[in-house]
Design an enzyme around this catalytic site. Structure first.
Site, PDB file in Angstrom:
ATOM      1  N   HIS A 159       5.563  -4.928   3.355  1.00  0.00           N
ATOM      2  CA  HIS A 159       4.160  -5.273   3.123  1.00  0.00           C
ATOM      3  C   HIS A 159       3.394  -4.149   2.430  1.00  0.00           C
ATOM      4  O   HIS A 159       2.174  -4.224   2.250  1.00  0.00           O
ATOM      5  CB  HIS A 159       3.499  -5.606   4.479  1.00  0.00           C
ATOM      6  CG  HIS A 159       2.251  -6.391   4.400  1.00  0.00           C
ATOM      7  ND1 HIS A 159       1.045  -5.938   4.906  1.00  0.00           N
ATOM      8  CD2 HIS A 159       1.997  -7.614   3.876  1.00  0.00           C
ATOM      9  CE1 HIS A 159       0.110  -6.854   4.699  1.00  0.00           C
ATOM     10  NE2 HIS A 159       0.650  -7.877   4.075  1.00  0.00           N
ATOM     11  N   LYS A 161       1.710  -1.780  -0.268  1.00  0.00           N
ATOM     12  CA  LYS A 161       1.108  -1.939  -1.598  1.00  0.00           C
ATOM     13  C   LYS A 161       0.677  -0.554  -2.075  1.00  0.00           C
ATOM     14  O   LYS A 161      -0.405  -0.069  -1.754  1.00  0.00           O
ATOM     15  CB  LYS A 161      -0.106  -2.873  -1.561  1.00  0.00           C
ATOM     16  CG  LYS A 161       0.227  -4.345  -1.272  1.00  0.00           C
ATOM     17  CD  LYS A 161       0.332  -4.593   0.192  1.00  0.00           C
ATOM     18  CE  LYS A 161       0.722  -6.043   0.461  1.00  0.00           C
ATOM     19  NZ  LYS A 161      -0.350  -6.803   1.038  1.00  0.00           N
ATOM     20  N   ASP A 166       2.941   8.978 -12.586  1.00  0.00           N
ATOM     21  CA  ASP A 166       3.037  10.434 -12.740  1.00  0.00           C
ATOM     22  C   ASP A 166       2.522  11.114 -11.468  1.00  0.00           C
ATOM     23  O   ASP A 166       3.130  10.977 -10.428  1.00  0.00           O
ATOM     24  CB  ASP A 166       2.295  10.909 -13.987  1.00  0.00           C
ATOM     25  CG  ASP A 166       3.006  10.483 -15.268  1.00  0.00           C
ATOM     26  OD1 ASP A 166       4.221  10.183 -15.203  1.00  0.00           O
ATOM     27  OD2 ASP A 166       2.357  10.448 -16.332  1.00  0.00           O
TER      28      ASP A 166
END
Length: 467
Positions: A159, A161, A166
């Site tokens: 789950h 996110k 860079d």
């Protein structure tokens, strides 16, 4: 160091899964204001990166030109001859769920990623790209063979996110899909030029990639790089997960005294309750418990189904004089509103849970209600006594519910600051979300659309442990 951070450091000194603290400056922090800014930041991050791109999401949508811009940006960067290292991590069950695209054809996230990112046999140039599909070992045996794809996700998903471009980190609760790019409100924190934090997050995602099925050019799944299959060797898989991912999650960063000009600090936390890796849970309880009498603690969760351990901490905080409030989705702003079949009862079931929480905690509850929009925001803000602006916020994927601490893989970023401008920005973000919200009173729960029946109560019993 902010007073709130010193108190948290003391509270978590003996924590089993102690998280690292990184020093930054306020000008490195940007809070994005909505779905469009989020989509633009992801596409721009992919296009401008020079060394690495790491993308972690529950899934990538298939349904609009806005999502196609993400696919195309990733594809272009894997084919442009640069030395860019690209890694995409999604949930194995959600990403392979058959879904119709805009033309009505059956496809899936995995198939779209294979089409755009995986090298074809006739290509001469090598692509530095990896796509990993994580599958929980909790789904095995007959259930794995017989359950429809959608219901396999119920036992637990990846789950997280989070994005690394860079030395930049973008963390949110939003997925990469049309709704999250247009009219599903979440929260988004973009941290720029923060190499130690970016290195930490990249290592964390890379370790999970090593425990995930690699996507092949034909859309099939290859053998897991670490050599341990989660479905055939679940105990060995759990031990290896904690030995690798757990070790990185607790690896301490540079000494804070080496950053004398820092006015802001971030703590990345990770959670995998299925394996007893409970770092985010430990820190969330510590933050709630350290709230002082007269302070304000504001929490946001799209799905207000509090885990018992959190509710106990909050009840004690309220008894100690903490002003506690929640921001959640109204039934109409719930992601399941209007769903067909049994799922259509889920918003009403959440309303039942919300009413019971309201009665038990005697707290303030605000419901986000904006025509045409859904609410998916999550996190918290802490405002010390006799002050107006937050010194602390958290942003990430957990919803403070049973599922977040027991079933799913989660990641969150805690941010502490003494910088007055950043505190003002945190306050403005908090107030902006509440602009579209209404304070709830007991009479609201008596409205026709909220009345509970057998189906809503059955949905509520399911929600308590699975949603």
């Amino acid at each position: 160091m902010p007073t709130a951070l010193r108190r948290l450091e003391r509270a978590t000194r003996q924590a089993r899964w102690r998280a690292p603290t990184f020093a930054v400056r306020a000008e490195q922090v940007e809070l994005l204001d909505g779905p469009h800014a989020f989509q633009e930041a992801v596409v721009r991050g992919v296009k401008q990166a020079k060394a690495r791109v790491a993308v972690a999401s529950l899934y990538v949508g298939i349904e609009s030109t806005l999502v196609d811009e993400v696919y195309l940006a990733l594809e272009q960067r894997t084919k442009d001859g640069s030395k860019l290292d690209v890694a995409v991590l999604v949930d194995g069950w959600r990403a392979t769920r058959p879904t119709r695209d805009v033309d009505g054809r059956w496809t899936s996230t995995a198939r779209k990623l294979a089409e755009h990112l995986q090298p074809k046999p006739w290509e001469e140039k090598h692509r530095k790209v990896r796509v990993g599909l994580y599958q929980t070992p909790a789904m095995r045996g007959l259930a794995r063979k017989l359950l429809p794809p959608r219901y396999k996700e119920v036992v637990g998903v990846h789950h997280v996110k989070a994005f690394v471009f860079d030395d930049d980190v973008l963390i949110t609760g939003a997925n990469l899909s049309h709704d999250y790019f247009t009219a599903r409100q979440d929260r988004y924190l973009h941290l720029r030029n923060a190499k130690p934090v970016a290195d930490h997050m990249a290592k964390l995602l890379d370790a999970v990639m090593d425990l995930s099925y690699p996507l092949q050019a034909d859309g099939s799944l290859g053998n897991i790089p670490c050599g341990i299959d989660p479905h055939q060797q679940p105990k060995e898989f759990k031990n290896h997960f904690n030995d690798t991912v757990g070790a990185i999650a607790t690896a301490q960063g540079p000494a804070l005294e080496h950053a004398p000009d820092a006015d802001t600090y971030v703590i990345p936390t990770f959670q995998m309750g299925q394996f007893d890796l409970r770092q985010d849970e430990e820190y969330t309880k510590a933050v709630i418990s350290m709230a002082e009498p007269g302070s304000q603690l504001r929490l946001a969760s799209a799905y207000l189904n509090l885990a018992k351990s959190y509710e106990l901490c909050m009840a004690k905080a309220v008894q100690n004089g903490v002003d506690l409030s929640f921001l959640t989705a109204s039934p109409q702003a719930n992601g399941f509103f209007g769903a067909k079949g049994p799922a259509g009862y889920i918003p009403r079931a959440y309303s039942i849970l919300e009413e019971r929480l309201y009665q038990r905690l005697k707290c303030h509850i605000w419901e986000y209600s904006r025509p045409g929009w859904q609410f998916h925001g999550k996190g918290l803000w802490y405002i010390p006594p006799n002050q107006r602006t937050p010194v602390l916020t958290s942003i990430g994927s957990p919803n403070f519910g049973y599922r977040s601490i027991r079933r799913d893989m989660e990641c969150q970023l805690y941010l502490f600051t003494r910088n007055s401008n950043l505190r003002k920005t945190l306050h403005e973000e908090m107030e902006h979300l509440h602009q579209h919200a209404k304070a709830i009173d007991p009479t609201d729960f008596q409205h026709e659309g909220r009345r509970s029946g057998p189906m809503a109560r059955a949905a509520m019993n399911l929600i308590r442990h699975y949603l």
